[in-house]
Design a protein around this motif. Structure first.
Motif, PDB file in Angstrom:
ATOM      1  N   ILE A 275       0.867  -1.248   0.028  1.00 59.72           N
ATOM      2  CA  ILE A 275       0.026  -0.034   0.136  1.00 59.72           C
ATOM      3  C   ILE A 275       0.956   1.270  -0.085  1.00 59.72           C
ATOM      4  O   ILE A 275       0.495   2.268  -0.804  1.00 59.72           O
ATOM      5  N   VAL A 276       2.045   1.455   0.900  1.00 62.14           N
ATOM      6  CA  VAL A 276       2.622   2.493   0.911  1.00 62.14           C
ATOM      7  C   VAL A 276       3.602   2.660  -0.412  1.00 62.14           C
ATOM      8  O   VAL A 276       4.410   3.862  -0.468  1.00 62.14           O
ATOM      9  N   ALA A 277       3.435   1.841  -1.137  1.00 65.37           N
ATOM     10  CA  ALA A 277       4.220   2.188  -2.591  1.00 65.37           C
ATOM     11  C   ALA A 277       3.259   3.390  -3.363  1.00 65.37           C
ATOM     12  O   ALA A 277       4.164   3.920  -4.125  1.00 65.37           O
ATOM     13  N   ASP A 278       2.174   3.746  -2.982  1.00 60.03           N
ATOM     14  CA  ASP A 278       1.391   4.758  -3.490  1.00 60.03           C
ATOM     15  C   ASP A 278       2.402   6.006  -3.010  1.00 60.03           C
ATOM     16  O   ASP A 278       1.659   7.018  -3.578  1.00 60.03           O
ATOM     17  N   ILE A 279       2.805   6.191  -1.849  1.00 62.21           N
ATOM     18  CA  ILE A 279       3.368   7.460  -1.646  1.00 62.21           C
ATOM     19  C   ILE A 279       4.970   7.268  -1.398  1.00 62.21           C
ATOM     20  O   ILE A 279       5.667   8.201  -0.836  1.00 62.21           O
ATOM     21  N   THR A 280       5.494   5.994  -1.917  1.00 58.43           N
ATOM     22  CA  THR A 280       6.887   6.150  -1.966  1.00 58.43           C
ATOM     23  C   THR A 280       7.609   6.397  -3.233  1.00 58.43           C
ATOM     24  O   THR A 280       7.300   5.847  -4.273  1.00 58.43           O
ATOM     25  N   PRO A 281       8.552   7.405  -3.292  1.00 59.23           N
ATOM     26  CA  PRO A 281       9.258   7.938  -4.574  1.00 59.23           C
ATOM     27  C   PRO A 281       9.939   6.723  -4.895  1.00 59.23           C
ATOM     28  O   PRO A 281      10.415   5.651  -4.271  1.00 59.23           O
ATOM     29  N   PRO A 282      10.323   6.478  -6.359  1.00 60.11           N
ATOM     30  CA  PRO A 282      10.090   7.629  -7.298  1.00 60.11           C
ATOM     31  C   PRO A 282       8.600   7.473  -7.759  1.00 60.11           C
ATOM     32  O   PRO A 282       8.031   8.611  -8.604  1.00 60.11           O
TER      33      PRO A 282
ATOM     34  N   LYS B 151      -0.549  22.083  -6.586  1.00 59.29           N
ATOM     35  CA  LYS B 151       0.440  22.837  -7.698  1.00 59.29           C
ATOM     36  C   LYS B 151       2.078  22.828  -7.056  1.00 59.29           C
ATOM     37  O   LYS B 151       2.529  23.931  -6.810  1.00 59.29           O
ATOM     38  N   ALA B 152       2.310  21.774  -6.567  1.00 65.56           N
ATOM     39  CA  ALA B 152       3.588  21.394  -5.890  1.00 65.56           C
ATOM     40  C   ALA B 152       4.384  20.763  -6.452  1.00 65.56           C
ATOM     41  O   ALA B 152       4.021  20.299  -7.458  1.00 65.56           O
ATOM     42  N   ASN B 153       5.867  20.674  -6.018  1.00 64.93           N
ATOM     43  CA  ASN B 153       6.709  19.627  -6.565  1.00 64.93           C
ATOM     44  C   ASN B 153       6.297  18.323  -6.303  1.00 64.93           C
ATOM     45  O   ASN B 153       6.306  17.964  -4.950  1.00 64.93           O
ATOM     46  N   PRO B 154       6.290  17.400  -7.164  1.00 67.32           N
ATOM     47  CA  PRO B 154       5.508  16.151  -6.876  1.00 67.32           C
ATOM     48  C   PRO B 154       6.605  15.161  -6.021  1.00 67.32           C
ATOM     49  O   PRO B 154       6.329  14.389  -5.107  1.00 67.32           O
ATOM     50  N   MET B 155       7.973  15.336  -6.441  1.00 68.24           N
ATOM     51  CA  MET B 155       9.007  14.401  -5.641  1.00 68.24           C
ATOM     52  C   MET B 155       8.996  14.984  -4.205  1.00 68.24           C
ATOM     53  O   MET B 155       9.411  14.210  -3.245  1.00 68.24           O
ATOM     54  N   LYS B 156       8.820  16.225  -3.905  1.00 71.43           N
ATOM     55  CA  LYS B 156       9.165  16.802  -2.814  1.00 71.43           C
ATOM     56  C   LYS B 156       7.765  16.505  -1.929  1.00 71.43           C
ATOM     57  O   LYS B 156       7.900  16.313  -0.614  1.00 71.43           O
ATOM     58  N   ALA B 157       6.782  16.328  -2.554  1.00 67.12           N
ATOM     59  CA  ALA B 157       5.320  15.861  -1.879  1.00 67.12           C
ATOM     60  C   ALA B 157       5.629  14.476  -1.343  1.00 67.12           C
ATOM     61  O   ALA B 157       4.934  14.049  -0.591  1.00 67.12           O
ATOM     62  N   GLY B 158       6.249  13.581  -2.322  1.00 70.86           N
ATOM     63  CA  GLY B 158       6.312  12.283  -1.978  1.00 70.86           C
ATOM     64  C   GLY B 158       7.339  12.404  -0.864  1.00 70.86           C
ATOM     65  O   GLY B 158       7.045  11.388  -0.006  1.00 70.86           O
ATOM     66  N   VAL B 159       8.405  12.728  -0.698  1.00 71.94           N
ATOM     67  CA  VAL B 159       9.258  12.678   0.314  1.00 71.94           C
ATOM     68  C   VAL B 159       8.654  13.067   1.736  1.00 71.94           C
ATOM     69  O   VAL B 159       8.842  12.440   2.619  1.00 71.94           O
TER      70      VAL B 159
END
Length: 638
Positions: free
Chosen positions: A497-504, A517-525
Motif C-alpha cells: 500500500i505505501v508504494a503509493d506514497i514512496t518515491p519515485p 501545484k507543488a513539486n511532486p517529488m518533494k510531496a512524495g518525500v
C-alpha cells in the motif's frame, strides 16, 4: 482528476450510447444487490456475469487513448469489443456444465481455446484502459513465464502450451475467476456501492464537517481534519489515488489557505488517503481477500488491524501537528467551524457506518452488513432535503455504483492471472527461496528484501490487486520462518500500500501535488516522513506480534505496547519534521528517532530505555524553549 487518476479517464460525451451504459450499469448493480439478498450463483457463473458486464462497460466508457475521452459517441470498434467481452463471459454460462465436467476429462474444444484467448486479451486491454499498464505488464510477464518456464534457469518449470494455459486461466476457479474476483462479485461491490451512496447523498460531507468541528480549532486544525476525514472515506474507496483526488480537491486548498506549504498539504492528503486503505473495517476491500487467503474470519481480521492502523494515523496526525507548530499555523476561529447544533441534528448520518461495524463485530457476514448499511443510508437520505434523491438520482446512483467498481473488478480479474500462474507453476516458493538465499538466511534481511519486493510490486496497483500480488509473490518468503500467518500478510499488505506514497513512483503524492501545484517529488518525500509508521510498525508486528493481538497478547502487555508505541510515534514524527517543543538540532533528531524506535518495539526493557531518551530530549527542549522565550522578552523590552 483525469490527469492523475486513471479511473477518471472515461468518456464524457457518450451521446445516445449513454442510455446503454445507464441500463447496463444499473443492471449490474441490481444483479449484485439481488444475489447478495437471495444468495450468489456458483462462483464461476457469478464471476462470469460480474466480469462480463464490467468489461462491456469498460469498453463503452473508456477510450483506447485517454486524450479521446472528450470526443462524442463511441467508436464502432469499441462497441464490437464490448460485445465480444460480454460474449466471452456469457459463453461460460452457456456451456457451464460441459466446461466443468466433460472438458476436464475429454479436453477443451478449439472454440473453447479461441474464447479463452479472446477473453484474456480483452481483459488485459480493458484493465490497461481503466487501471493502467503496471498490473497488465506484471500479468503478461506471468503468462510468458507460464509459457516459457522451461527456458528459465533456477526458478523455471516444465512450461505449458498456450491452449492449456489459456483454458486454465479462463475456465477454472483458480485464476481469472479465482478468489479475488469471487470476493469482488460478492463483498467488494457492495462496499464500493455503499461508498457511492455516502457521496451521492452528501453523507460523506457530514464526515468532513464532523472532522473539521472536532479538530479544526486546534493548532494546524485544517490538516488534522483532512487526515481524519480522508481516513474515514479512504477505507471505502479502494484506491489511494482516487481518494487523494476526491478528498484533496476540498482539503488541499483549505490547508494552503491556513498557511501550510503546498507540498506539505499534498503530502498530508496523500498519506491520509493511503492510510485509509489500512483502516478497518473495510481496508480498501482487501480485508475480504485476506480472510480467504489466511483462513482467519473477517470479523477477527478487522480487530487485529485496529492497533497498527491507529499507530499509522497517530504518526500522520502528530506530523501535521509538529509542522503546524513549526510554521506557527493556528486553528480556525469559532465562526469558521461547522456549528455544533447543526452537526448534532445530523448525527443519524453516522448510523450506516455504525451498522457496518456493529454487524461485522457481531459475526454477521460482510454481505449482510453491507446490505443493511446500504438500506439504512438509502432510507436516512430521505429524511432531509440536502440528502434526498429524486427518481433520476436513484437511477444514476445505480449506474455510478457499477462505474466505481469497474477498476476494482478489472484489477481483481487480472490479479487472478498472476495468482493463477504462481499457483500452477509453483513460483511462490521459488521466489521465497531466492529471497532467503539472497539474504543468506538472515531474518532481518529477508524482511528488508520482502519489503522492497512489495513496494516494487505494489507501484501503480489498486488496493485489492496490490494485496493479491504481494500475498502470492512476496509473502511465502516470510512464511518460511516461524511467523504468524496474519503478521506475514499484514506485512506485505502494508508495504504494498505505501508504494503509493514512496518515491519515485508515488502516484497518490503526484495526484496531491497536482492539486496543490507543488513539486511532486518533494510531496512524495514529505508523505514518507508523515507515513513513517507504515515503514516501521510492520517490522515490529512480525518480530513481536503483540500489536496484532497475537502471542502473549494479554490486556497488560497490549496496553503497555500501545502506550509506548504512541510515545514512540510522537518521538519519530518530531524527528522527521524537525520540531518538538521547539526546533530540534540534528543530534536531537537522531536521539528522538532512536528513542522512538526503542519505544515502538513491544519489549518492556527496550521501551524503558526509549522512555529515558525521550524524557531527556523533552527536558532539553523545554529548557531551551524557556530560555529562548526569556531572551525574546528581554529583546522586546530593550
Amino acid at each position: 482528476m483525469a490527469k492523475y487518476d486513471k479511473e477518471s479517464t472515461f468518456r464524457t460525451n457518450l451521446g445516445a450510447w449513454g442510455w446503454l451504459t445507464l441500463i447496463l450499469g444499473s443492471a449490474l448493480t441490481i444483479f449484485q444487490l439481488y444475489t447478495a439478498y437471495r444468495g450468489a450463483y456458483v462462483s464461476l457463473m457469478q464471476g462470469a456475469i460480474h466480469l462480463g458486464a464490467a468489461l462491456c462497460l469498460v469498453y463503452l466508457l473508456y477510450p483506447f487513448k485517454p486524450s479521446s475521452s472528450s470526443k462524442r459517441g463511441i467508436p464502432w470498434y469499441d462497441v464490437i469489443l464490448a460485445a465480444l467481452a460480454l460474449y466471452t463471459n456469457f459463453y461460460i454460462i452457456q456451456n457451464y456444465e460441459r466446461l466443468i465436467n466433460e472438458a476436464i476429462i475429454f479436453g477443451f474444444t478449439y472454440m473453447d481455446q479461441i474464447v479463452a484467448t479472446a477473453g484474456i486479451i480483452l481483459l488485459l486491454e480493458a484493465t490497461r484502459r481503466v487501471v493502467g499498464l503496471p498490473i497488465v505488464i506484471i500479468a503478461m510477464v506471468a503468462l510468458l513465464y507460464g509459457l516459457f518456464g522451461n527456458f528459465i534457469p533456477i526458478i523455471g518449470h516444465a512450461g505449458f502450451d498456450w491452449p492449456s494455459l489459456a483454458t486454465k486461466m479462463f475456465f477454472s476457479s483458480s485464476a481469472i475467476f479465482g478468489i479475488p474476483i469471487q470476493i469482488s462479485s460478492t463483498y467488494i461491490f457492495l462496499f464500493l456501492f455503499f461508498g457511492v451512496i455516502l457521496v451521492k447523498t452528501n453523507i460523506g460531507q457530514f464526515f468532513n464537517d464532523l472532522a473539521l468541528r472536532l479538530t479544526g480549532r486546534y493548532t494546524g486544525g485544517t490538516a488534522k481534519a483532512a487526515v481524519a476525514a480522508s481516513g474515514l472515506q479512504g477505507m471505502v474507496s479502494g484506491s489511494s489515488v482516487a481518494n487523494t483526488v476526491g478528498s484533496g480537491s476540498f482539503t488541499i486548498p483549505m490547508m494552503k489557505n491556513a498557511g501550510f506549504k503546498p507540498h506539505f498539504a499534498a503530502a498530508s492528503e496523500a498519506s491520509a488517503s493511503t492510510g485509509g486503505q489500512l483502516m478497518p473495517p473495510i481496508m480498501g476491500a482487501a480485508a475480504f481477500i485476506m480472510a480467504s487467503y489466511t483462513g482467519i474470519p473477517y470479523n477477527e481480521i478487522i480487530v487485529i488491524a485496529i492497533i497498527p492502523a491507529l499507530l499509522y494515523f497517530s504518526g500522520v496526525f502528530l506530523g501535521t501537528h509538529f509542522e503546524a507548530r513549526k510554521q506557527n499555523i493556528r486553528g480556525l476561529t469559532k465562526e469558521e467551524l461547522p456549528k455544533t447544533n447543526k452537526l448534532l441534528k445530523r448525527l443519524d448520518l453516522f448510523l450506516p457506518l455504525v451498522i457496518i461495524i456493529g454487524f461485522l463485530l457481531s459475526g454477521r457476514t460482510p454481505t449482510y452488513a453491507a446490505l443493511f448499511a446500504i438500506a439504512t443510508a438509502f432510507v436516512i437520505s430521505f429524511f432531509r432535503q440536502e440528502t434526498r434523491m429524486s427518481l433520476k438520482g436513484i437511477i444514476k446512483l445505480l449506474e455510478e455504483g457499477a462505474r466505481v467498481a469497474l477498476p476494482v473488478i478489472a484489477a481483481c480479474a487480472t490479479a487472478g492471472i498472476i495468482a493463477g500462474t504462481v499457483t500452477i507453476t509453483g513460483l511462490g516458493p521459488k521466489i521465497a527461496g531466492g529471497i532467503i538465499d539472497l539474504a543468506q538466511g538472515q531474518f532481518f534481511l529477508v524482511m528488508f528484501f520482502t519489503m522492497i519486493a512489495c513496494i516494487i510490486l505494489g507501484m501503480g496497483l489498486p488496493t485489492t490487486a496490490n494485496y493479491v500480488v504481494t500475498a502470492t509473490m512476496a509473502a511465502p518468503a516470510l512464511l518460511a520462518f516461524d511467523v504468524p500467518v496474519i503478521a506475514v500478510h499484514m506485512f506485505v499488505f502494508y508495504f504494498g500500500i505505501v508504494a503509493d506514497i514512496t518515491p519515485p513512483v508515488c502516484l497518490a503524492a503526484y495526484a496531491g501535488a497536482g492539486i496543490a501545484k507543488a513539486n511532486p517529488m518533494k510531496a512524495g518525500v514529505t508523505a514518507v516522513k508523515l507515513a513513517i509508521a507504515a515503514f516501521i510498525i510492520p517490522y515490529v508486528f512480525v518480530t513481536n506480534p503483540i500489536l496484532l493481538l497475537q502471542g502473549d497478547a494479554n490486556a497488560v502487555n497490549v496496553s503497555i505496547s500501545v502506550v509506548t508505541a504512541l510515545l514512540g510515534m510522537a518521538a519519530i514524527s518530531s524527528a522527521m519534521i524537525g520540531y518538538y517543543v521547539t526546533k530540534v538540532s540534528w543530534l536531537e533528531r537522531f536521539a528522538l528517532f532512536a528513542g522512538g524506535l526503542l519505544l515502538v518495539y513491544p519489549n518492556f526493557i527496550i521501551s524503558l530505555i526509549g522512555v529515558g531518551i525521550f524524557c531527556l530530549i523533552t527536558v532539553v527542549q523545554w529548557i531551551r524553549n524557556k530560555n529562548e522565550g526569556t531572551e525574546n522578552q528581554q529583546a522586546t523590552l530593550s
